[in-house]
Design a protein around this motif. Structure first.
Motif, PDB file in Angstrom:
ATOM      1  N   ARG A  79       0.822  -1.217   0.000  1.00 23.13           N
ATOM      2  CA  ARG A  79       0.000   0.000   0.000  1.00 23.13           C
ATOM      3  C   ARG A  79       0.847   1.254   0.000  1.00 23.13           C
ATOM      4  O   ARG A  79       0.416   2.307  -0.476  1.00 23.13           O
ATOM      5  N   MET A  87     -12.323   0.294  -4.707  1.00 21.37           N
ATOM      6  CA  MET A  87     -12.973  -0.939  -5.113  1.00 21.37           C
ATOM      7  C   MET A  87     -14.394  -0.652  -5.533  1.00 21.37           C
ATOM      8  O   MET A  87     -14.933   0.456  -5.337  1.00 21.37           O
ATOM      9  N   ARG A  96     -13.859  -4.504   5.939  1.00 18.12           N
ATOM     10  CA  ARG A  96     -12.836  -4.547   4.911  1.00 18.12           C
ATOM     11  C   ARG A  96     -12.583  -3.144   4.394  1.00 18.12           C
ATOM     12  O   ARG A  96     -13.405  -2.242   4.530  1.00 18.12           O
ATOM     13  N   LEU A 100      -7.568  -0.506  -2.928  1.00 18.99           N
ATOM     14  CA  LEU A 100      -6.638  -1.582  -3.265  1.00 18.99           C
ATOM     15  C   LEU A 100      -5.375  -1.001  -3.890  1.00 18.99           C
ATOM     16  O   LEU A 100      -5.461  -0.087  -4.713  1.00 18.99           O
ATOM     17  N   THR A 108      -1.270 -10.704  -8.181  1.00 14.74           N
ATOM     18  CA  THR A 108      -2.138 -11.816  -7.794  1.00 14.74           C
ATOM     19  C   THR A 108      -2.487 -12.688  -8.988  1.00 14.74           C
ATOM     20  O   THR A 108      -2.466 -13.922  -8.903  1.00 14.74           O
ATOM     21  N   MET A 227     -11.377  -5.865 -10.561  1.00 16.94           N
ATOM     22  CA  MET A 227     -11.182  -6.111  -9.129  1.00 16.94           C
ATOM     23  C   MET A 227     -12.326  -6.936  -8.564  1.00 16.94           C
ATOM     24  O   MET A 227     -12.125  -7.786  -7.690  1.00 16.94           O
ATOM     25  N   GLU A 231     -11.792 -10.496  -6.901  1.00 17.58           N
ATOM     26  CA  GLU A 231     -12.263 -10.725  -5.540  1.00 17.58           C
ATOM     27  C   GLU A 231     -13.162 -11.959  -5.469  1.00 17.58           C
ATOM     28  O   GLU A 231     -13.027 -12.790  -4.556  1.00 17.58           O
ATOM     29  N   TRP A 569      -3.936 -11.729  -0.570  1.00  9.65           N
ATOM     30  CA  TRP A 569      -4.984 -10.865  -1.116  1.00  9.65           C
ATOM     31  C   TRP A 569      -5.890 -10.346  -0.005  1.00  9.65           C
ATOM     32  O   TRP A 569      -6.196  -9.153   0.069  1.00  9.65           O
ATOM     33  N   THR A 572      -3.748  -7.814   2.235  1.00  7.76           N
ATOM     34  CA  THR A 572      -3.373  -6.552   1.615  1.00  7.76           C
ATOM     35  C   THR A 572      -4.584  -5.711   1.246  1.00  7.76           C
ATOM     36  O   THR A 572      -4.524  -4.478   1.256  1.00  7.76           O
ATOM     37  N   SER A 573      -5.705  -6.355   0.924  1.00  8.04           N
ATOM     38  CA  SER A 573      -6.926  -5.614   0.629  1.00  8.04           C
ATOM     39  C   SER A 573      -7.671  -5.202   1.887  1.00  8.04           C
ATOM     40  O   SER A 573      -8.757  -4.644   1.815  1.00  8.04           O
ATOM     41  N   HIS A 574      -7.081  -5.495   3.053  1.00  8.06           N
ATOM     42  CA  HIS A 574      -7.672  -5.146   4.356  1.00  8.06           C
ATOM     43  C   HIS A 574      -9.044  -5.773   4.548  1.00  8.06           C
ATOM     44  O   HIS A 574      -9.951  -5.146   5.107  1.00  8.06           O
ATOM     45  N   ASP A 575      -9.185  -7.022   4.069  1.00 10.91           N
ATOM     46  CA  ASP A 575     -10.414  -7.783   4.309  1.00 10.91           C
ATOM     47  C   ASP A 575     -10.288  -8.433   5.684  1.00 10.91           C
ATOM     48  O   ASP A 575      -9.954  -9.610   5.823  1.00 10.91           O
TER      49      ASP A 575
END
Length: 623
Positions: A79, A87, A96, A100, A108, A227, A231, A569, A572-575
């Motif tokens: 990031r 997104m 989340r 991104l 990915t 994206m 996802e 994934w 890093t995507s803060h899910d």
């Protein structure tokens, strides 16, 4: 004032420096070599006998895997070093992030293509069910990408131009080329260095074609559909990587067993008479004060009655494990080639049969993931969204209403198999299966809403209390009777260390607390994956007609690389909800259900061996 001895005489000689260096080596590197490396080298993947090009291919995979494990620990670098893009609004859910890093998207896609290429190359010369299984899952995943940027209905009604039909046909042709290549190479000699580039080209072309189409839509309509598709695809693969995440529980249990032995051996190795006993008594006193202090804190917070019920419920686990151990060690085998249970035996049996046990245990969840994957692979028509919603709903119904009854069946079946394994003389496997089934039937009975819910407990403190007090009581009894020998002190010190190490997994309950080497619970997960890689040789080094060694290694590399990519994934995507599921739910379930039964068996096997030794050794022989 003059010194009576020249200063030069006080300088250390070369012999003195060499002696000090030798002692330091023996206490540090020498100990690591003798205790740690000696265990690790037995479980590492052995590439000897493979061609030079195949070894290079495997090392490339392991290098990328190592880089991704570092990326898990330093995920914020993504990031910080890459521009962020918003997104889709449809993907913005609670728990989340909404942005991104751009670099995450092509990385990915590349890693997923690479992972599938390794897995397909390995499956190419495996037995038919494995070959068709890996190929079928890839085709479902690839079909989702091919259909994601096209609409079959638009072609049927003539709404789309002919130029848009070409990517669809090219995508399906690339997908069909993979099973065709499998058919052509199925009976040929395995040549991974030649087969891997071909499969990588075909797989990568599918992802590149889809990416190009989605990027064109992004530029023309301003909607980052790519994206959203990525996802959805990663979410569908979460079910595929769940077995490895659960298997980490077995790996952590194996590490705990080995690390406790290393610690006890290093702490007591080469020490003077009485030192191991002193170290053990100090460790036991510290652990007892720790668990008693935790008990008093819990009583002060929740009251005596509540904690009394919880600790009474937790007492059922060591009592059940004791009953299984007694039955397994006392029942007479029907075959003459009886194999006595041992600590290394139960670890070896658990590592061998943990994968089929895990697959059976999560069979319902895997069925749900398969439904979602099939729905995503359908061509885009006006009914596609309806079918996908139905598949997702059925997956939720399976997970909610079928999972618990299925788990009860698996636990009961494990007990039945334990009895059969005893009769066949395989006592180590019987001990593992028996503790697995009995302990988790007790867990199910004490869950909220179950018949014995009043005895349910929270946290690891109640179980740790009983294990620690049991070891302390045995230690005290041997001290009083004068039978605490050096060997028994080392064995008990290993058990004390084991109980302490088990408590260090509490960070999995809170995956966002920086408790593990300065990182959150994801660091624990990364360590579990690394340990699995270091000890996967027990499976990967085997050679069978239906699954050659080179196929095992390549499939393993692909599967682990896919797992790390999916976890990266989500992180890093803060899910955060998915990260919490990976670190808290999945990793903790893996340790509780599949890992701890190993350690419970090890505890009783160690104590049983020490008791037999105590009866056979007179007091005068104590060290």
């Amino acid at each position: 004032m003059a010194f009576p001895i020249p200063v030069q005489r006080l300088r250390p000689t070369r012999a003195t420096v060499a002696a000090v260096a030798g002692v330091a080596w023996a206490l540090s590197f020498g100990a690591v070599r003798n205790f740690v490396w000696a265990d690790l080298r037995q479980g590492m993947i052995d590439l000897r006998g493979l061609s030079r090009s195949t070894r290079a291919l495997v090392w490339i995979g392991f290098t990328l895997l190592g880089a991704m494990l570092l990326a898990l620990l330093f995920n914020d670098v993504w990031r910080a070093a890459s521009p962020l893009v918003p997104m889709n609004a449809s993907l913005a859910t609670a728990g989340r992030g909404s942005m991104l890093p751009v670099a995450l998207i092509p990385t990915t896609l590349f890693l997923v293509a690479l992972a599938w290429s390794f897995a397909l190359t390995g499956a190419l010369h495996a037995r038919r069910p494995i070959r068709l299984g890996v190929l079928g899952v890839y085709l479902l995943s690839g079909a989702g990408w091919v259909n994601s940027d096209t609409s079959l209905a638009s072609y049927l009604i003539g709404a789309a131009g002919g130029r848009d039909l070409l990517p669809l046909l090219a995508g399906w042709a690339l997908l069909a080329a993979v099973p065709l290549y499998f058919h052509l190479r199925r009976d040929a000699e395995a040549r991974p260095a030649r087969e891997f580039p071909v499969l990588l080209t075909l797989v990568s072309a599918v992802f590149l074609l889809a990416q190009a189409g989605h990027m064109e839509s992004w530029r023309s309509m301003g909607m980052p559909v790519l994206m959203g598709m990525l996802e959805m695809n990663v979410a569908a693969m979460q079910g595929l990587v769940m077995p490895l995440l659960l298997l980490i529980g077995v790996d952590i249990a194996a590490f705990t067993h080995h690390a406790s032995g290393w610690a006890a051996g290093i702490a007591t190795g080469g020490t003077a008479r009485g030192v191991p006993q002193a170290i053990l008594l100090g460790a036991v006193a510290w652990r007892v004060s720790q668990v008693v202090g935790e008990l008093l804190e819990r009583v002060a917070t929740d009251g005596v009655r509540s904690e009394a019920l919880q600790y009474a419920g937790a007492l059922g686990i060591p009592l059940l494990a004791l009953g299984v151990w007694w039955a397994v060690t006392r029942v007479r085998a029907a075959l003459p080639e009886d194999q006595p249970a041992s600590a290394e035996g139960i670890l070896e049996e658990a590592e061998r049969y943990a994968v089929p046990l895990i697959l059976a245990f999560i069979g319902v969840q895997l069925m749900g993931s398969a439904l979602v994957l099939v729905a995503q692979a359908l061509p885009i028509t006006p009914l596609t969204a309806v079918v996908q919603s139905i598949a997702t709903g059925l997956s939720g119904v399976l997970n909610r209403f079928v999972t618990t009854p299925w788990h009860l069946v698996i636990n009961a079946t494990a007990l039945v198999l334990a009895v059969r394994m005893v009769r066949r003389g395989r006592r180590s496997l019987a001990l593992y299966l028996g503790i697995f089934g009995a302990a988790h039937l007790w867990y199910e009975a004490t869950h909220p809403g179950r018949p014995l819910a009043a005895l349910g407990w929270r946290g690891g403190e109640p179980e740790d209390f009983w294990w620690t007090l049991s070891i302390a009581a045995i230690t005290l009894a041997w001290v009083v009777r004068g039978r605490l020998t050096r060997e028994r002190s080392v064995a008990l010190l290993g058990l004390v260390t084991m109980t302490w190490l088990l408590r260090q997994t509490d960070l999995l309950d809170d995956p966002y607390s920086p408790l593990f080497f300065g990182y959150s619970g994801i660091g624990f997960l990364a360590f579990g994956i690394l340990w699995d890689v270091l000890t996967a040789g027990s499976w990967a080094n085997r050679e069978t007609d239906g699954l050659p060694r080179v196929s095992r290694v390549l499939m393993y590399v692909g599967y682990v690389l896919l797992t790390v990519t999916v976890v990266n994934w989500a992180l890093t995507s803060h899910d955060l909800s998915t990260v919490g599921q990976f670190t808290g739910d999945t990793a903790m379930v893996g340790l509780e259900r599949f890992g701890k039964p190993i350690l419970y068996g090890v505890i009783f096997l160690t104590l049983g061996s020490a008791f037999r030794s105590a009866r056979e050794t007179p007091a005068a022989a104590r060290a």
